[in-house]
Motif scaffolding. Structure first.
Motif, PDB file in Angstrom:
ATOM      1  N   LEU A 155       0.784  -1.223   0.000  1.00 52.87           N
ATOM      2  CA  LEU A 155       0.000   0.000   0.000  1.00 52.87           C
ATOM      3  C   LEU A 155       0.825   1.286   0.000  1.00 52.87           C
ATOM      4  CD1 LEU A 155      -2.980  -0.893   2.359  1.00 52.87           C
ATOM      5  CD2 LEU A 155      -2.980  -0.699  -0.130  1.00 52.87           C
ATOM      6  N   PRO A 156       1.926   1.377   0.745  1.00 52.64           N
ATOM      7  CA  PRO A 156       2.645   2.665   0.785  1.00 52.64           C
ATOM      8  C   PRO A 156       3.076   3.118  -0.608  1.00 52.64           C
ATOM      9  CG  PRO A 156       3.441   1.225   2.517  1.00 52.64           C
ATOM     10  CD  PRO A 156       2.534   0.401   1.646  1.00 52.64           C
ATOM     11  N   ASP A 157       2.962   4.399  -0.864  1.00 57.30           N
ATOM     12  CA  ASP A 157       3.381   4.943  -2.147  1.00 57.30           C
ATOM     13  C   ASP A 157       4.211   6.190  -1.916  1.00 57.30           C
ATOM     14  OD1 ASP A 157       1.574   6.870  -1.402  1.00 57.30           O
ATOM     15  OD2 ASP A 157       0.024   6.234  -2.812  1.00 57.30           O
ATOM     16  N   GLU A 158       4.492   6.917  -2.994  1.00 61.08           N
ATOM     17  CA  GLU A 158       5.330   8.109  -2.895  1.00 61.08           C
ATOM     18  C   GLU A 158       4.734   9.146  -1.947  1.00 61.08           C
ATOM     19  OE1 GLU A 158       8.297   8.601  -4.012  1.00 61.08           O
ATOM     20  OE2 GLU A 158       8.432   6.671  -5.018  1.00 61.08           O
ATOM     21  N   ARG A 159       3.408   9.233  -1.889  1.00 58.00           N
ATOM     22  CA  ARG A 159       2.763  10.207  -0.999  1.00 58.00           C
ATOM     23  C   ARG A 159       3.071   9.908   0.458  1.00 58.00           C
ATOM     24  NH1 ARG A 159      -3.299   9.635  -2.740  1.00 58.00           N
ATOM     25  NH2 ARG A 159      -2.582   7.470  -2.789  1.00 58.00           N
ATOM     26  N   ASP A 160       3.084   8.620   0.827  1.00 55.81           N
ATOM     27  CA  ASP A 160       3.381   8.261   2.214  1.00 55.81           C
ATOM     28  C   ASP A 160       4.822   8.594   2.569  1.00 55.81           C
ATOM     29  OD1 ASP A 160       0.845   6.990   2.970  1.00 55.81           O
ATOM     30  OD2 ASP A 160       1.369   5.564   1.400  1.00 55.81           O
ATOM     31  N   ARG A 161       5.732   8.309   1.655  1.00 57.63           N
ATOM     32  CA  ARG A 161       7.131   8.627   1.932  1.00 57.63           C
ATOM     33  C   ARG A 161       7.337  10.132   2.034  1.00 57.63           C
ATOM     34  NH1 ARG A 161       7.923   3.674  -0.877  1.00 57.63           N
ATOM     35  NH2 ARG A 161       7.567   4.590  -2.943  1.00 57.63           N
ATOM     36  N   ALA A 162       6.702  10.891   1.149  1.00 60.79           N
ATOM     37  CA  ALA A 162       6.829  12.349   1.201  1.00 60.79           C
ATOM     38  C   ALA A 162       6.201  12.910   2.471  1.00 60.79           C
ATOM     39  CB  ALA A 162       6.180  12.971  -0.038  1.00 60.79           C
ATOM     40  N   ARG A 163       5.109  12.306   2.902  1.00 57.68           N
ATOM     41  CA  ARG A 163       4.397  12.804   4.089  1.00 57.68           C
ATOM     42  C   ARG A 163       5.163  12.548   5.370  1.00 57.68           C
ATOM     43  NH1 ARG A 163       0.287   9.886   6.760  1.00 57.68           N
ATOM     44  NH2 ARG A 163       0.263   8.467   4.992  1.00 57.68           N
ATOM     45  N   ASN A 164       5.903  11.457   5.429  1.00 58.69           N
ATOM     46  CA  ASN A 164       6.546  11.061   6.681  1.00 58.69           C
ATOM     47  C   ASN A 164       8.027  11.428   6.760  1.00 58.69           C
ATOM     48  OD1 ASN A 164       4.522   9.447   8.341  1.00 58.69           O
ATOM     49  ND2 ASN A 164       4.285   8.501   6.332  1.00 58.69           N
ATOM     50  N   ARG A 165       8.600  11.998   5.706  1.00 58.49           N
ATOM     51  CA  ARG A 165      10.010  12.381   5.796  1.00 58.49           C
ATOM     52  C   ARG A 165      10.157  13.557   6.764  1.00 58.49           C
ATOM     53  NH1 ARG A 165       8.016  15.351   1.640  1.00 58.49           N
ATOM     54  NH2 ARG A 165       8.993  17.357   1.140  1.00 58.49           N
ATOM     55  N   SER A 166      11.225  13.579   7.513  1.00 57.98           N
ATOM     56  CA  SER A 166      11.430  14.668   8.483  1.00 57.98           C
ATOM     57  C   SER A 166      12.870  14.666   8.958  1.00 57.98           C
ATOM     58  CB  SER A 166      10.490  14.525   9.694  1.00 57.98           C
ATOM     59  OG  SER A 166      10.818  13.364  10.440  1.00 57.98           O
ATOM     60  N   LEU A 167      13.309  15.807   9.426  1.00 56.57           N
ATOM     61  CA  LEU A 167      14.596  15.954  10.087  1.00 56.57           C
ATOM     62  C   LEU A 167      14.497  17.168  10.993  1.00 56.57           C
ATOM     63  CD1 LEU A 167      18.116  15.443   8.618  1.00 56.57           C
ATOM     64  CD2 LEU A 167      17.684  17.388  10.100  1.00 56.57           C
ATOM     65  N   SER A 168      14.732  16.973  12.274  1.00 53.51           N
ATOM     66  CA  SER A 168      14.625  18.081  13.226  1.00 53.51           C
ATOM     67  C   SER A 168      15.800  18.031  14.197  1.00 53.51           C
ATOM     68  CB  SER A 168      13.302  18.025  13.995  1.00 53.51           C
ATOM     69  OG  SER A 168      13.156  16.789  14.673  1.00 53.51           O
ATOM     70  N   LEU A 169      16.212  19.212  14.617  1.00 52.90           N
ATOM     71  CA  LEU A 169      17.346  19.370  15.522  1.00 52.90           C
ATOM     72  C   LEU A 169      16.814  19.738  16.895  1.00 52.90           C
ATOM     73  CD1 LEU A 169      20.452  19.420  15.722  1.00 52.90           C
ATOM     74  CD2 LEU A 169      20.353  21.857  15.165  1.00 52.90           C
ATOM     75  N   GLY A 170      17.129  18.923  17.893  1.00 56.98           N
ATOM     76  CA  GLY A 170      16.655  19.172  19.249  1.00 56.98           C
ATOM     77  C   GLY A 170      17.431  20.283  19.937  1.00 56.98           C
ATOM     78  N   ALA A 171      16.931  20.696  21.081  1.00 55.77           N
ATOM     79  CA  ALA A 171      17.576  21.754  21.851  1.00 55.77           C
ATOM     80  C   ALA A 171      18.887  21.251  22.470  1.00 55.77           C
ATOM     81  CB  ALA A 171      16.636  22.252  22.946  1.00 55.77           C
ATOM     82  N   GLN A 172      19.784  22.187  22.769  1.00 56.35           N
ATOM     83  CA  GLN A 172      21.038  21.820  23.417  1.00 56.35           C
ATOM     84  C   GLN A 172      20.798  21.465  24.874  1.00 56.35           C
ATOM     85  OE1 GLN A 172      23.266  25.494  21.884  1.00 56.35           O
ATOM     86  NE2 GLN A 172      24.900  23.971  21.940  1.00 56.35           N
ATOM     87  N   ASP A 173      21.485  20.415  25.356  1.00 57.17           N
ATOM     88  CA  ASP A 173      21.366  20.036  26.751  1.00 57.17           C
ATOM     89  C   ASP A 173      22.436  20.755  27.571  1.00 57.17           C
ATOM     90  OD1 ASP A 173      23.753  18.711  26.237  1.00 57.17           O
ATOM     91  OD2 ASP A 173      22.824  16.729  26.112  1.00 57.17           O
TER      92      ASP A 173
END
Length: 505
Positions: free
Chosen positions: A181-199
């Motif tokens: 079932l997964p298609d290009e829309r699912d991959r595009a929707r779930n891609r992410s990259l985020s930088l957390g706060a400094q500890d």
């Protein structure tokens, strides 16, 4: 209706005040346990009602009435909710939103909305349900998607958020047992990259969900640059780049690998670091970003430079320890801004130029560190030069003493209308000379932002100013210790600019 709802909330607070004043000393053990359950049940129901209140604010753009530019600013700063984006996601998924034609639409997750309204779910339970629903393939039939949401809401009413996630994984795998079932829309929707706060150590977590191609490219990087012995910051004889690059001595790589005590995860980190340095030195970030060079630009005080201790602040909002700043200044094509004695560069343009110069941007970074609007977390790299004394359209000047940094939304929030702001120079106190913000229609004193430069408000007394020769000598000593490192492709650029004394152009 409005008065009645306000009166209901006033009555609720009165009841809460009565509850605060009472104790459970006279209650039995069973009653004490029941009170804790009843209390948590009420908190969860209030959480559901709170989503509706946020939707009301959104529908009427009421956040502008309390000097907020956007809804997420209202949720994060005025409601002080830790993760505004997650809370707004709950609003969009659990409340009855309005269609373009005006009619109300049912919630995207009606069973979860009902369970929270009944007091069965916390915000954490809802987040877990929505995280699972985000993984349901786009090609899933609507009736199967609704059934999955119903099952998740049922599970959430009796289990913890972690158990919801585990059960949700099984539900998603049941919806797509063959992986078709997964298609290009699912991959595009779930891609992410985020930088957390400094500890507290200054370290940050990098959280990502990579699409297949990005993962493959990252694996190529690790295969070439994360081999034992390569790109080791703790070994000055470690080769840089890829192990098979032209000019790399195989014997040198082998000797460096024998000395390499790093784990695979540490080698992956150092390879990524080396890639970013290569991109910055190679000019891949472009020539300029918002008037400043797209490199690491650090602000430190002359006391930190002399004592070689403390924390520097970058235009992108990162805190760097002094030891790292010294390494950057000695080895790479970076900008170290020691904001003290002035260079004599022209900083006054009057009406001749609308946009701030690079030198003026350096100065404003040293002075504010980021957006000057109180409470705004935007770092300096996301700001514009705001004509704080008088707007450019009204005859304002692009002079160093008339500017303050402001992010785009807050720069546009300065106007004479309702919900707007005005800026005035603060005459005294630890913030004297800076521009403060005042909400229209109020008589509050002007306030500036302390998020980016908290050190500036710790002491109202300015320290004695050293002679430039002292600073120059300190720089020479620091750089001399690191001249044994390989020469960078371009010379180190050190900008020394005065942020305290006006300079006539």
């Amino acid at each position: 209706m409005s008065d009645s709802l306000i009166e209901d909330y006033a009555e609720l607070h009165a009841v809460l005040d009565r509850i605060v004043e009472r104790t459970s000393d006279a209650c039995s053990e069973l009653e004490v346990a029941e009170l804790a359950i009843i209390h948590e049940h009420a908190v969860r129901k209030m959480g559901s009602i709170g989503l509706q209140r946020i939707l009301d604010v959104s529908d009427r753009e009421a956040y502008r009435a309390v000097q907020c530019v956007k809804l997420d600013e209202f949720v994060g700063q005025r409601l002080r909710i830790t993760n505004p984006r997650k809370r707004l996601r709950q609003v969009t998924q659990l409340t009855e939103m309005h269609a373009m034609t005006g009619e109300k639409l049912p919630p995207h997750c009606p069973e979860t909305a009902d369970a929270m309204a009944d007091g069965d779910l916390t915000h954490e339970h809802v987040d877990a349900v929505l995280d699972v629903m985000a993984m349901v393939p786009s090609a899933t039939p609507p009736e199967m998607r609704d059934l999955a949401e119903e099952q998740l809401a049922e599970i959430a009413g009796h289990h913890s958020p972690r158990e919801i996630t585990r059960a949700g994984a099984r539900i998603v795998s049941h919806l797509d047992p063959d992986g078709d079932l997964p298609d290009e829309r699912d991959r595009a929707r779930n891609r992410s990259l985020s930088l957390g706060a400094q500890d507290t150590l200054g370290m940050s977590k990098l959280m990502s969900t990579l699409d297949p191609t990005t993962r493959a490219l990252f694996e190529v990087l690790l295969a070439a640059w994360a081999k034992p012995g390569m790109n080791n910051p703790d070994d000055d004889q470690s080769p840089e780049g890829g192990a098979d690059d032209e000019g790399i001595d195989a014997e040198q790589v082998k000797a460096a690998a024998d000395r390499d005590c790093r784990t695979q995860a540490q080698r992956n980190h150092d390879a990524f670091h080396a890639l970013l340095c290569a991109a910055a030195d190679g000019g891949l970030y472009g020539a300029s970003h918002r008037g400043l060079p797209p490199h690491i630009i650090v602000s430190i005080t002359e006391a930190q430079l002399r004592e070689r201790a403390g924390i520097g602040h970058t235009t992108t909002g990162t805190d760097l320890p002094m030891s790292e700043i010294v390494k950057l200044a000695a080895r790479a094509q970076m900008y170290l801004a020691v904001f003290d004695d002035h260079t004599g560069e022209p900083l006054y343009f009057g009406r001749a130029k609308r946009l701030a110069s690079q030198s003026q941007r350096f100065v404003k970074f040293a002075e504010y560190g980021g957006c000057s609007k109180p409470g705004c977390p935007r770092p300096f790299s996301h700001t514009e030069a705001h004509h704080a004394e008088q707007d450019w359209a009204d005859g304002g000047k692009t002079d160093i003493t008339d500017l303050a940094p402001a992010c785009g939304p807050h720069n546009r929030a300065v106007h004479d209308g309702p919900g707007g702001w005005r800026t005035e120079k603060i005459p005294d106190g630890p913030d004297r000379g800076k521009y403060g913000w005042i909400a229209n229609g109020t008589t509050d004193p002007p306030r500036t932002n302390h998020l980016h430069r908290p050190d500036r408000i710790l002491d109202d007394t300015a320290p004695p100013q050293p002679e430039w020769s002292e600073i120059e000598h300190a720089l020479e000593l620091i750089l001399a210790e690191h001249t044994s490192a390989p020469e960078p492709p371009d010379p180190v650029i050190i900008r020394v600019i005065d942020y305290r004394a006006p300079i006539s152009g």
